[in-house]
Design an enzyme around this catalytic site. Structure first.
Site, PDB file in Angstrom:
ATOM      1  CG  ASN A  24      11.019 -59.478  65.295  1.00 14.65           C
ATOM      2  OD1 ASN A  24      11.048 -60.466  66.017  1.00 14.65           O
ATOM      3  ND2 ASN A  24      12.054 -58.688  65.143  1.00 14.65           N
ATOM      4  CD  GLU A  53      15.437 -57.326  64.895  1.00 19.62           C
ATOM      5  OE1 GLU A  53      15.475 -58.532  65.224  1.00 19.62           O
ATOM      6  OE2 GLU A  53      14.599 -56.518  65.300  1.00 19.62           O
ATOM      7  CG  HIS A  61       7.567 -62.116  66.707  1.00 20.64           C
ATOM      8  ND1 HIS A  61       7.055 -62.671  65.553  1.00 20.64           N
ATOM      9  CD2 HIS A  61       8.354 -63.068  67.271  1.00 20.64           C
ATOM     10  CE1 HIS A  61       7.531 -63.904  65.422  1.00 20.64           C
ATOM     11  NE2 HIS A  61       8.310 -64.178  66.449  1.00 20.64           N
ATOM     12  CD  GLU A 114       7.938 -67.953  65.637  1.00 15.03           C
ATOM     13  OE1 GLU A 114       8.033 -67.264  64.609  1.00 15.03           O
ATOM     14  OE2 GLU A 114       8.105 -67.502  66.789  1.00 15.03           O
ATOM     15  NE  ARG A 119      34.115 -58.305  80.890  1.00 12.58           N
ATOM     16  CZ  ARG A 119      35.179 -58.280  81.686  1.00 12.58           C
ATOM     17  NH1 ARG A 119      36.218 -59.040  81.416  1.00 12.58           N
ATOM     18  NH2 ARG A 119      35.211 -57.479  82.716  1.00 12.58           N
ATOM     19  NE  ARG A 149      17.812 -62.076  63.963  1.00 12.96           N
ATOM     20  CZ  ARG A 149      18.646 -62.776  64.698  1.00 12.96           C
ATOM     21  NH1 ARG A 149      19.940 -62.551  64.641  1.00 12.96           N
ATOM     22  NH2 ARG A 149      18.192 -63.740  65.492  1.00 12.96           N
ATOM     23  CG  HIS A 196       7.167 -60.372  71.903  1.00 11.89           C
ATOM     24  ND1 HIS A 196       8.375 -59.863  71.479  1.00 11.89           N
ATOM     25  CD2 HIS A 196       7.216 -61.691  71.608  1.00 11.89           C
ATOM     26  CE1 HIS A 196       9.112 -60.828  70.966  1.00 11.89           C
ATOM     27  NE2 HIS A 196       8.432 -61.942  71.024  1.00 11.89           N
ATOM     28  CG  HIS A 256       6.810 -67.231  71.293  1.00 15.00           C
ATOM     29  ND1 HIS A 256       6.866 -65.869  71.458  1.00 15.00           N
ATOM     30  CD2 HIS A 256       7.480 -67.501  70.133  1.00 15.00           C
ATOM     31  CE1 HIS A 256       7.552 -65.328  70.452  1.00 15.00           C
ATOM     32  NE2 HIS A 256       7.939 -66.300  69.648  1.00 15.00           N
ATOM     33  CE  LYS A 262      16.432 -60.787  67.125  1.00 14.81           C
ATOM     34  NZ  LYS A 262      15.049 -60.423  66.716  1.00 14.81           N
ATOM     35  CE  LYS A 268      16.355 -66.738  63.453  1.00 19.61           C
ATOM     36  NZ  LYS A 268      15.684 -66.768  64.720  1.00 19.61           N
TER      37      LYS A 268
HETATM   38  P1  NAD Z   1       9.174 -74.014  75.450  1.00 17.64           P
HETATM   39  O1  NAD Z   1      10.628 -73.983  75.495  1.00 17.64           O
HETATM   40  O2  NAD Z   1       8.415 -73.515  76.631  1.00 17.64           O
HETATM   41  O3  NAD Z   1       8.713 -75.509  75.108  1.00 17.64           O
HETATM   42  C1  NAD Z   1       7.341 -75.792  75.050  1.00 17.64           C
HETATM   43  C2  NAD Z   1       6.973 -76.964  75.963  1.00 17.64           C
HETATM   44  O4  NAD Z   1       7.357 -78.181  75.354  1.00 17.64           O
HETATM   45  C3  NAD Z   1       7.650 -76.932  77.332  1.00 17.64           C
HETATM   46  O5  NAD Z   1       6.738 -77.376  78.286  1.00 17.64           O
HETATM   47  C4  NAD Z   1       8.772 -77.959  77.169  1.00 17.64           C
HETATM   48  O6  NAD Z   1       9.161 -78.509  78.394  1.00 17.64           O
HETATM   49  C5  NAD Z   1       8.133 -78.964  76.266  1.00 17.64           C
HETATM   50  N1  NAD Z   1       9.024 -79.776  75.440  1.00 17.64           N
HETATM   51  C6  NAD Z   1      10.081 -79.327  74.734  1.00 17.64           C
HETATM   52  N2  NAD Z   1      10.549 -80.309  73.960  1.00 17.64           N
HETATM   53  C7  NAD Z   1       9.818 -81.410  74.204  1.00 17.64           C
HETATM   54  C8  NAD Z   1       9.826 -82.728  73.691  1.00 17.64           C
HETATM   55  N3  NAD Z   1      10.648 -83.089  72.697  1.00 17.64           N
HETATM   56  N4  NAD Z   1       8.946 -83.599  74.200  1.00 17.64           N
HETATM   57  C9  NAD Z   1       8.060 -83.222  75.163  1.00 17.64           C
HETATM   58  N5  NAD Z   1       7.970 -81.978  75.648  1.00 17.64           N
HETATM   59  C10 NAD Z   1       8.846 -81.066  75.161  1.00 17.64           C
HETATM   60  O7  NAD Z   1       8.602 -73.166  74.214  1.00 17.64           O
HETATM   61  P2  NAD Z   1       9.051 -73.010  72.687  1.00 17.64           P
HETATM   62  O8  NAD Z   1       7.792 -72.822  71.951  1.00 17.64           O
HETATM   63  O9  NAD Z   1       9.999 -74.054  72.267  1.00 17.64           O
HETATM   64  O10 NAD Z   1       9.876 -71.650  72.705  1.00 17.64           O
HETATM   65  C11 NAD Z   1       9.262 -70.408  72.999  1.00 17.64           C
HETATM   66  C12 NAD Z   1      10.340 -69.452  73.428  1.00 17.64           C
HETATM   67  O11 NAD Z   1      11.253 -69.234  72.359  1.00 17.64           O
HETATM   68  C13 NAD Z   1       9.809 -68.087  73.814  1.00 17.64           C
HETATM   69  O12 NAD Z   1      10.401 -67.659  75.013  1.00 17.64           O
HETATM   70  C14 NAD Z   1      10.249 -67.197  72.685  1.00 17.64           C
HETATM   71  O13 NAD Z   1      10.451 -65.861  73.075  1.00 17.64           O
HETATM   72  C15 NAD Z   1      11.527 -67.849  72.265  1.00 17.64           C
HETATM   73  N6  NAD Z   1      11.931 -67.570  70.888  1.00 17.64           N
HETATM   74  C16 NAD Z   1      13.199 -67.103  70.685  1.00 17.64           C
HETATM   75  C17 NAD Z   1      13.633 -66.844  69.398  1.00 17.64           C
HETATM   76  C18 NAD Z   1      15.055 -66.423  69.177  1.00 17.64           C
HETATM   77  O14 NAD Z   1      15.390 -66.052  68.047  1.00 17.64           O
HETATM   78  N7  NAD Z   1      15.903 -66.504  70.178  1.00 17.64           N
HETATM   79  C19 NAD Z   1      12.779 -67.062  68.315  1.00 17.64           C
HETATM   80  C20 NAD Z   1      11.505 -67.527  68.558  1.00 17.64           C
HETATM   81  C21 NAD Z   1      11.084 -67.779  69.858  1.00 17.64           C
HETATM   82  N1  GLY Z   2      12.807 -64.749  65.836  1.00 13.42           N
HETATM   83  C1  GLY Z   2      13.225 -63.484  65.344  1.00 13.42           C
HETATM   84  C2  GLY Z   2      14.681 -63.377  65.098  1.00 13.42           C
HETATM   85  O1  GLY Z   2      15.432 -64.301  65.311  1.00 13.42           O
HETATM   86  O2  GLY Z   2      15.134 -62.355  64.675  1.00 13.42           O
END
Ligand code: NAD
Ligand code: GLY
Length: 369
Positions: free
Chosen positions: A248, A240, A251, A188, A124, A244, A255, A275, A146, A230
């Site tokens: 998006n 949110e 997004h 972003e 939990r 917040r 998405h 993304h 998130k 942020k």
């Molecule tokens: P990702 O995690 O898929 O990373 C992109 C690629 O880069 C992958 O192939 C990874 O293995 C590689 N990589 C990462 N760091 C590296 C490094 N230093 N050197 C070499 N390769 C590296 O994608 P992302 O763009 O980081 O994240 C996208 C995800 O984040 C989506 O799922 C999205 O929904 C999520 N997201 C979440 C929030 C939130 O608030 N939680 C906000 C924005 C995006």
């Molecule tokens: N990336 C959108 C949020 O964190 O709310």
């Protein structure tokens, strides 16, 4: 500017975001948030071979006696699934992780979202420390709590709010990031200028070459300014309930694109958008819809499109996506209320707003044009 900068996130569960080169080897700093004896380091198949051993050694040296296990998931959005979540839970059980255990997320947003969700659910809720290695994760996903996985029906539909205990963004890790992923992160970054900071947008226009070339100081400044935005928003509205949602911008469209393309953006062979790229297209669609609805000047859409273009990001819907299918995806967006489309649009550059009850026929017209 080669030292470590700190951005504080206030509110009910405060934590700090440390930003600077070399943090992955700084055991004393990395281990400070650990309360118990168990650590699970989650990483992916691209990042783990580059950085996992360094982080594990730093943690063990700083705190001998710590039980550290590493779990490596396959890289890519297609693996941000309930099945991967189950594997992380199995790894926590195998470690014998108790309630004072800590999950470290070493990787991009995929690893961060999955690690955070597993930490939110194990017993939990246990601690999660975010160690982002993509620009996108440093400026957005590692901050704010998130966490989620995707399901075939839609993106991030299963998840929880679970703020990290700390965030360590080692800017030197960006040197191994593929250029396409750096650009995805810049989408972003541009978002913060687009929703609330025209001066930051101007700065991004000016610093385009340095950012694309991976200039350390320019990237560190972009990360710190983005995290400042942020942090300010999520400390006022962690769950949110209001402002917040502005984070998006683009997004809901983005998405829908990712889900329609089967979350295949990490695979260059498919031509699908990742993304950040999907968000870039989504922001242009949101700006165009705002102009179509008479809310915002056309010229501002042009300026947004030009900056995204200059950063090598896509600005138009990829071919082969049916407007009705995208709209059906958008109906399952988390911001919707009572079956009505609720979108983040803008009144112009730097002035994002939430618009409840957007007419679906207007959206279909946009998607079809
Ligand atoms: P990702 O995690 O898929 O990373 C992109 C690629 O880069 C992958 O192939 C990874 O293995 C590689 N990589 C990462 N760091 C590296 C490094 N230093 N050197 C070499 N390769 C590296 O994608 P992302 O763009 O980081 O994240 C996208 C995800 O984040 C989506 O799922 C999205 O929904 C999520 N997201 C979440 C929030 C939130 O608030 N939680 C906000 C924005 C995006
Ligand atoms: N990336 C959108 C949020 O964190 O709310």
């Amino acid at each position: 500017m080669s030292g470590t900068q700190r951005v504080e996130v206030g509110g009910a569960t405060p934590y700090a975001i440390d930003i600077g080169p070399g943090l992955l080897g700084d055991g004393e700093r990395l281990v400070a948030p650990v309360r118990g004896r168990h650590v699970l380091l989650l990483s992916d198949s691209h990042v783990a071979p580059l950085y996992a051993a360094r982080v594990v050694a730093a943690l063990r040296t700083a705190r001998p006696g710590l039980h550290v296990a590493t779990h490596v998931m396959p890289a890519g959005e297609a693996h941000k699934t309930l099945a991967s979540f189950g594997c992380v839970i199995d790894a926590l059980a195998a470690l014998g992780a108790t309630r004072d255990a800590t999950v470290y997320a070493l990787g991009g947003g995929v690893v961060g979202d999955l690690a955070g969700f597993a930490a939110a659910c194990w017993m939990r809720g246990i601690d999660c420390v975010q160690v982002p290695t993509t620009l996108l994760a440093m400026v957005d996903s590692s901050v704010g709590g998130k966490t989620a996985v995707d399901i075939p029906q839609g993106k991030n539909l299963v998840g929880a709010f679970h703020p990290p205990r700390a965030v360590f963004a080692d800017t030197a890790a960006l040197r191994t990031l593929p250029p396409r992923e750096l650009r995805a992160g810049l989408a972003e970054v541009i978002k913060y200028g687009a929703i609330r900071d025209p001066l930051f947008f101007d700065w991004l226009e000016d610093r385009r070459e340095a950012l694309l070339a991976g200039d350390d100081d320019a990237l560190a400044e972009a990360i710190a300014r983005s995290c400042g935005h942020k942090a300010g928003i999520v400390e006022r509205d962690p769950l949110e309930k209001g402002e917040r949602a502005l984070l998006n911008l683009g997004h809901t469209f983005g998405h829908a694109i990712e889900a329609e393309q089967g979350y295949a953006g990490g695979d260059a062979a498919t031509g699908a958008l990742n993304h950040g790229e999907a968000v870039a297209v989504g922001m242009v669609l949101a700006a165009r819809l705002s102009a179509q609805l008479g809310m915002a000047p056309e010229a501002d859409t042009g300026r947004l499109r030009a900056l995204l273009d200059a950063f090598g990001l896509p600005t138009a819907l990829p071919a082969g996506l049916a407007p009705e299918a995208l709209l059906a995806r958008m109906r399952l967006d988390k911001k919707n209320v009572a079956g009505r489309l609720r979108l983040v649009l803008w009144r112009g550059l730097g002035q994002a707003v939430v618009v409840p009850d957007v007419d679906e026929s207007q959206v279909l017209e946009l998607l079809a044009s």
